[in-house]
Write an enzyme that holds these catalytic residues in place. Structure first.
Site, PDB file in Angstrom:
ATOM      1  CE  LYS A  27       3.578 -18.897  -5.846  1.00 39.14           C
ATOM      2  NZ  LYS A  27       3.067 -20.162  -6.424  1.00 39.14           N
ATOM      3  CG  ASP A  39      -4.174 -22.024 -11.064  1.00 40.61           C
ATOM      4  OD1 ASP A  39      -3.659 -20.900 -11.189  1.00 40.61           O
ATOM      5  OD2 ASP A  39      -3.779 -22.880 -10.255  1.00 40.61           O
ATOM      6  CD  GLU A  79      11.411 -16.782  -9.162  1.00 38.07           C
ATOM      7  OE1 GLU A  79      10.706 -16.873  -8.144  1.00 38.07           O
ATOM      8  OE2 GLU A  79      11.245 -17.447 -10.187  1.00 38.07           O
ATOM      9  CE  LYS A  82       6.763 -22.999 -12.130  1.00 36.91           C
ATOM     10  NZ  LYS A  82       7.254 -21.623 -12.278  1.00 36.91           N
ATOM     11  CB  SER A  98       0.833 -17.921 -13.494  1.00 41.69           C
ATOM     12  OG  SER A  98       1.782 -17.122 -12.811  1.00 41.69           O
ATOM     13  CB  ALA A  99      -0.485 -12.975 -11.286  1.00 43.18           C
ATOM     14  CG  ASP A 100       4.535 -15.617 -13.120  1.00 43.15           C
ATOM     15  OD1 ASP A 100       4.372 -14.912 -12.106  1.00 43.15           O
ATOM     16  OD2 ASP A 100       5.198 -16.670 -13.127  1.00 43.15           O
TER      17      ASP A 100
END
Ligand code: PSU
Ligand code: MN
Length: 301
Positions: free
Chosen positions: A86, A136, A25, A157, A138-140
């Protein structure tokens, strides 16, 4: 091949020959690591993958296309970080349409890797459920639920709510498989106190699970969780204090949305006198090597 892709010749050739490939990435380059370590690392990760017998393909959006296999000159531009958006799935089309440059997140890179028929992808730490009340997430995570790519990373993380992230992955049906460990790593730390009920001991076993997973209907992503190298790891207890300070600083500065993760990583780097950066780089190197080994084992099958 889908027209939103620009697959570079060396990648095209490896695909045609059925050779192993590893996607990388570009958000980690433009928004995750400081200069000049980011460019050095981006180049080094590609070298590690090549040395292990696989073809690296760093992904980024350039001039209206998703480039698969960026050149060193392009990596240098992304490392400078000027006017590099981003890009995740939600704003991917806008960045394509703008004709500008976009650094792809884990989610966006998985999407591109799948389109390019690349099955293995190495990164540092995945996104997940952030701490606090903001919802919140992540779209991950949703990408993992729907896009069949094996991602070698060092877990979520550490700035995230790691336990909620792990629960969410379970809900989405994503296999989280320890690579040489039965503990879920949390990026800087080899363990976060969460045990894993699936693990593999080597690349051949990882490739074997990937092959079984591919046979399932609507198979999504797989997380292979590879802990940071012992010498570079920071115990969770040691890093937690500065993570909490970073979260407070982000809150006070009103940081929201896609700026949260880069802000936190930056803050940690400063507060730890660069120690988190060195850990981040060490785990990226290790993940690149493991990913290449898995790609080689998978291609042999
Ligand atoms: N891994 C790293 N450094 C990073 C990231 C991953 O070692 O900067 C990036 C990835 O691109 C990941 C993103 O997708 O952070 C998560 O951002 P967000 O929480 O806004 O989804
Ligand atoms: Mn977010």
């Amino acid at each position: 091949m889908d027209s939103y892709l620009e697959i570079r010749p060396q990648v095209m050739e490896a695909l045609a020959e059925g050779e192993p490939l590893v996607a990388l990435e570009s958000t980690v380059i433009s928004h995750g690591l400081p200069q000049p370590r980011n460019l050095e690392t981006a180049i080094e990760l590609e070298q590690i993958i090549l040395a292990a017998g696989a073809m690296p393909a760093t992904v980024g959006i350039i001039g209206g296309r998703a480039v698969v296999g960026m050149t060193e000159a392009e990596l240098a531009v992304f490392a400078k970080g000027e006017n590099i958006e981003k890009a995740s799935r939600r704003n991917f089309a806008s960045v394509l349409d703008s004709g500008g440059m976009g650094a792809t997140t884990v989610a966006a890179t998985m999407m591109v890797a799948r389109s390019a028929s690349i099955d293995v992808f190495a990164t540092g730490g995945m996104g997940g459920v952030h701490r606090g009340e903001a919802l919140d997430i992540s779209a991950d995570l949703t990408e993992f639920g729907q896009t069949r790519v094996a991602v070698i990373c060092s877990g979520p993380k550490a700035v995230l709510d790691v336990a909620r992230t792990y629960e969410m992955l379970e809900t989405l049906g994503v296999p989280v498989i320890g690579y040489g460990t039965t503990d879920l790593p949390a990026f800087y730390s080899r363990s976060c106190g969460i045990g894993l009920d699936q693990h593999v001991i080597d690349a051949a076993q990882a490739a074997s699970i990937m092959a079984a997973h591919k046979r399932l209907p609507a198979a999504g992503g797989i997380v292979f969780a590879n802990p940071p190298p012992e010498a570079a790891a920071i115990p969770a207890g040691e890093i937690e204090g500065i993570i909490e300070q970073a979260l407070i600083a982000a809150e006070n500065a009103g940081i929201r949305g896609k700026d949260v993760t880069p802000y936190l990583l930056d803050h940690l780097a400063e507060a730890s006198n660069g120690r988190t950066v060195e850990t981040n780089i060490a785990l990226l190197r290790s993940n690149a090597e493991v990913a290449a080994n898995i790609a080689v084992a998978y291609a042999r099958r």
